[in-house]
Design an enzyme around this catalytic site. Structure first.
Site, short mmCIF file in Angstrom:
data_model
loop_
_atom_site.label_atom_id
_atom_site.label_comp_id
_atom_site.label_asym_id
_atom_site.label_seq_id
_atom_site.Cartn_x
_atom_site.Cartn_y
_atom_site.Cartn_z
N HIS A 1 -20.30 1.33 10.83
CA HIS A 1 -20.64 1.98 9.56
C HIS A 1 -22.14 2.29 9.47
CE1 HIS A 1 -16.69 1.58 7.63
NE2 HIS A 1 -16.59 0.48 8.35
N SER B 1 -18.77 -16.23 15.33
CA SER B 1 -18.32 -15.03 14.64
C SER B 1 -18.69 -15.08 13.16
CB SER B 1 -16.80 -14.89 14.79
OG SER B 1 -16.32 -13.80 14.06
N THR C 1 -4.69 2.84 28.85
CA THR C 1 -4.56 3.74 27.71
C THR C 1 -4.90 5.16 28.13
OG1 THR C 1 -5.19 1.98 26.17
CG2 THR C 1 -5.35 4.24 25.37
N THR C 2 -4.08 6.11 27.71
CA THR C 2 -4.39 7.51 27.97
C THR C 2 -5.74 7.86 27.38
OG1 THR C 2 -2.05 8.11 27.96
CG2 THR C 2 -3.62 9.89 27.58
N ARG D 1 0.82 -1.20 0.00
CA ARG D 1 0.00 0.00 0.00
C ARG D 1 0.86 1.26 0.00
NH1 ARG D 1 -5.13 -1.69 3.85
NH2 ARG D 1 -5.43 -3.75 2.93
N CYS E 1 -12.40 2.47 17.83
CA CYS E 1 -13.32 1.33 17.87
C CYS E 1 -12.57 0.02 17.70
CB CYS E 1 -14.41 1.48 16.81
SG CYS E 1 -15.83 0.41 17.15
N LYS F 1 -16.16 8.14 12.04
CA LYS F 1 -16.69 8.08 10.68
C LYS F 1 -17.80 9.12 10.53
CE LYS F 1 -15.03 3.47 9.64
NZ LYS F 1 -14.05 3.41 10.73
#
Length: 577
Positions: free
Chosen positions: A370, A290, A430-431, A171, A268, A401
Site C-alpha cells: 500500500h 511477525s 504457476t502460469t 459478504r 502479491c 493497486k
C-alpha cells in the site's frame, strides 16, 4: 473360485461398471424379490463363497426362457393395487435398498421384481460432465457412489454460511462496472444481463489509488501487447512462459527499489506466501517474528512453514526487541512487517524497525503493497521516502493497486531472488503473467517515475488532507493516521453494512464496509481511499451524505475523542495470536 453366471435379461441392460457400482443394492433387492437371485444368495449363505465345488456342482444352468417364465408367474400373482401401494410408499419414504444407477441411454428395467421393490433407479447421462442433482433433497449425489451414510457436504457448507450471516460477517459483492475515462465514476449493475438497469455511482474505496488503471498510456500498452503477442503467456516461467517482457519488468522493479534483482508473481498474496514459506522452511532452525497486523498472505506463509513464530504488537519496536533478545544471535531470523497498514492507515517507523532487526542478526521482509506508487520521489514506497532502501533486505510489492494492473513481486539481492525462483512452489508451478499485464505494469512504472506521477501523488495527498479534515469537523469518528487511507470507526458489522447500503441507495456513493476477518470484531469500519480525481464537490457530497446516514442508523456525531480513546487498537485479525 467359479460362481455360476446369472444371465438376467433385465440387469444385462446395465454396463459392467454400473453393475459394479450398484452391486450391494442389486444384491439386497434381488435377494428379497427375485426367486432366481434369492436362490443364488441362499446358496452362498449356506455353502460359503470359499466352498467352490459345492457352488459349482450343485448349480444347474439357468437360461433366459426359464427366468422369464418365473418372472411371468410371479407377476401374475401381484395385483396392480399392490404395485400402486408400493409405488406410493416409495415416494413417501427413503428406500431401504438404496438405488441402482442406470444410463439415460438404457431403456427402463422391466424386471417385475425390481419394480415391486422400493429401490430407486437413478439416471445419469455420461455424456455430460456434470453430476446428478437431487433437487428435492437439495444435495449433490455422485451417481457412481452409494451415498448412504456419507458426509453431508452441502449441509455443512450451508451451516457455515448461515453462521457468517448470523454474525453479519457474510459478504455480498456489489456489482460495479468501471467505465474507461470516467474514473472515479462507475456503473452499478442491478441486473447482470441488462445494461439499461444501471446507474452512475462515485467510488470511494478503490485501491486503484492514482487511477492508473484507466491511464491512456496503460490502455495503449495493453492494446499493443495483445495485438503483438496475444492474450496468454503460454505456460509457467520454466515452460515457454518467460518472455522479454517478464525480464524487462523484473529489471525495472529492481531498479525502482534500488535492488540487484526482482521476481514477479501472479499476485502479491502469492509473492508473500511463497517467499516467507520457502525462506522459513529451508533456512536451518529459522524463527519468524511477525507484526500482529500483518496481512493474511504473510500469515499464511508463516503458518504453513511450521517454524517457531513470535508475534510482536503492531509497529511496537520495543516489543520486537524484547522478543529478539530471547533468541540466539547465530540462528536465522526473519522479521516480517508492513510499512503502510491497509486498514488503520498507520505507517511504521521503518528505519528503527530495520535497525533493531539487523542488530540481532535478522533479515527483514517488508510489505510495501500500500506504499508503492504513492510515496517517494519515484513511487518506490516508504523505503524511498525515508531514504532507507539500502537497509531493506526483501521488499514485496504489488502491481494491482497504485500501478493499476495485477500481480505481485519481491525485490532484493540476486542470490535471494534466485533462491526463491529455484525453490518457491508458488512461483515454479504457476502460469506466468500474460503480456498485457506486463506491458501495463511497465507503463505504470514509467508514469510513476515521471513528473506526472509526482503530480498525481501530490494531488492525492491534498485530497486526503481535505477529506480527513472535513470528516473530523463533521464529528465522524475518523481513525487518525498519516497515510492516504481514511478509516472511520463503526464497531458493529451490521451497522457498517447498513451505512454502506444507505450511501449507495440514496446518494450513489460506493464505500465498502470492512468487517471480520479483515479486521477484528468490534473494530468494523468504513475505509475511504481518496484519489487525485476526486473533486472538492465530490468530497463535500460525501461528507454531507455520511452525516445524514450516520444519524439515520442511530449513531451520534458527538464524542469523537472519547470513541477514539476506547478503540486505540486497530488492526487486522491475526490468526497467530
Amino acid at each position: 473360485m467359479v460362481i455360476p453366471a446369472l444371465k438376467c435379461p433385465y440387469l444385462a441392460q446395465l454396463t459392467l461398471q454400473q453393475v459394479r457400482a450398484s452391486a450391494p443394492n442389486i444384491l439386497n433387492a434381488g435377494a428379497v424379490s427375485c426367486p432366481i437371485f434369492g436362490q443364488f444368495v441362499r446358496k452362498i449363505s449356506t455353502t460359503g463363497l470359499n466352498n467352490t465345488p459345492s457352488l459349482h456342482t450343485s448349480s444347474t444352468s439357468v437360461n433366459f426362457d426359464e427366468i422369464k417364465v418365473i418372472h411371468e408367474r410371479m407377476h401374475e400373482r401381484k395385483t396392480a393395487e399392490n404395485i400402486a401401494k408400493l409405488s406410493t410408499a416409495r415416494s413417501k419414504a427413503s428406500s431401504p435398498y438404496g438405488e441402482i444407477v442406470i444410463s439415460t441411454e438404457c431403456e427402463d428395467l422391466s424386471c417385475p421384481f425390481l419394480k415391486q421393490t422400493p429401490i430407486v433407479l437413478r439416471r445419469f447421462n455420461h455424456d455430460h460432465r456434470t453430476i446428478t442433482t437431487n433437487r428435492k433433497l437439495e444435495k449433490l449425489i455422485d451417481p457412481m457412489v452409494n451415498n448412504i451414510n456419507l458426509f453431508e457436504y452441502d449441509q455443512f457448507f450451508d451451516q457455515k454460511i448461515e453462521a457468517k450471516k448470523s454474525d453479519n460477517s457474510y459478504r455480498i459483492f456489489k456489482r460495479v462496472q468501471r467505465k474507461s475515462g470516467f474514473f472515479p465514476l462507475a456503473e452499478e449493475r442491478k441486473n447482470l444481463d441488462d445494461d439499461q438497469d444501471s446507474r452512475t455511482i462515485t467510488v470511494w474505496c478503490s485501491n486503484d489509488y492514482l487511477g492508473l488503471g484507466q491511464h491512456p498510456k496503460l490502455k495503449k500498452a495493453v492494446i499493443d501487447a495483445v495485438t503483438m503477442h496475444g492474450s496468454g503467456s503460454g505456460g509457467t516461467r520454466n515452460i515457454s512462459g518467460t518472455s522479454p517482457l517478464h525480464e524487462k519488468l523484473e529489471n525495472e522493479l529492481a531498479h525502482l527499489h534500488q535492488k540487484e534483482s526482482a521476481l514477479i508473481f501472479t499476485s502479491c498474496y502469492v509473492a508473500n506466501d511463497t517467499t516467507l514459506f520457502t525462506l522459513a522452511k529451508i533456512l536451518p532452525k529459522c524463527h519468524i517474528l511477525s507484526d500482529s497486523g500483518n496481512h493474511a498472505s504473510m500469515i499464511q506463509g508463516i503458518r504453513n512453514s511450521q517454524v517457531p513464530k513470535h508475534v510482536f504488537r503492531h509497529n511496537d519496536i520495543q516489543h520486537l526487541e524484547e522478543l529478539l533478545k530471547k533468541l540466539p544471535l547465530d540462528i536465522p531470523k526473519i522479521v516480517a512487517f508492513e510499512t503502510v497498514h491497509s486498514m488503520d492507515g498507520s505507517i511504521c517507523n521503518l528505519e528503527a524497525m530495520l535497525d533493531v532487526a539487523h542488530q540481532y542478526g535478522s533479515i527483514t521482509f517488508i510489505d510495501e503493497v500500500h506504499a508503492v506508487g504513492l510515496y517517494g520521489h519515484n513511487g518506490a514506497g516508504i523505503g524511498e521516502r525515508d531514504n532507507v532502501l539500502h537497509k531493506m533486505d526483501i521488499i514485496s510489492g504489488t502491481l494491482g493497486k497504485a500501478f493499476g494492473s495485477i500481480g505481485g513481486y519481491i525485490a532484493g539481492s540476486a542470490k535471494m531472488t534466485d533462491f526463491i525462483r529455484s525453490y518457491g512452489s508458488g512461483f515454479i508451478f504457476t502460469t506466468s503473467m500474460p503480456p498485457t499485464v506486463l506491458a501495463s505494469a511497465l507503463a505504470a512504472i514509467e508514469v510513476s517515475k515521471s513528473d506526472e506521477g509526482r503530480t498525481l501523488r501530490r494531488k492525492q495527498q491534498e485530497n486526503v488532507r481535505e477529506l480527513r479534515s472535513k470528516l473530523i469537523d463533521a464529528g465522524l469518528p475518523v481513525i487518525k493516521a498519516p497515510s492516504h487511507i481514511i478509516p472511520i470507526h463503526v464497531g458493529d458489522a451490521a451497522l457498517a453494512s447498513l451505512l454502506c447500503n444507505h450511501l449507495l441507495d440514496r446518494y450513489s456513493i460506493y464505500i465498502q464496509s470492512i468487517n471480520y476477518p479483515t479486521v477484528e470484531r468490534g473494530t468494523e469500519r468504513l475505509r475511504i481511499a481518496p484519489t487525485p480525481y476526486h473533486t472538492s464537490e465530490m468530497i463535500d457530497h460525501l461528507v454531507d451524505a455520511l452525516k445524514h446516514v450516520w444519524q439515520d442508523v442511530g449513531l451520534t456525531l458527538h464524542g469523537v475523542e472519547k470513541q477514539q480513546k476506547q478503540h486505540t487498537k486497530y488492526m487486522r485479525h491475526h490468526a497467530q495470536q
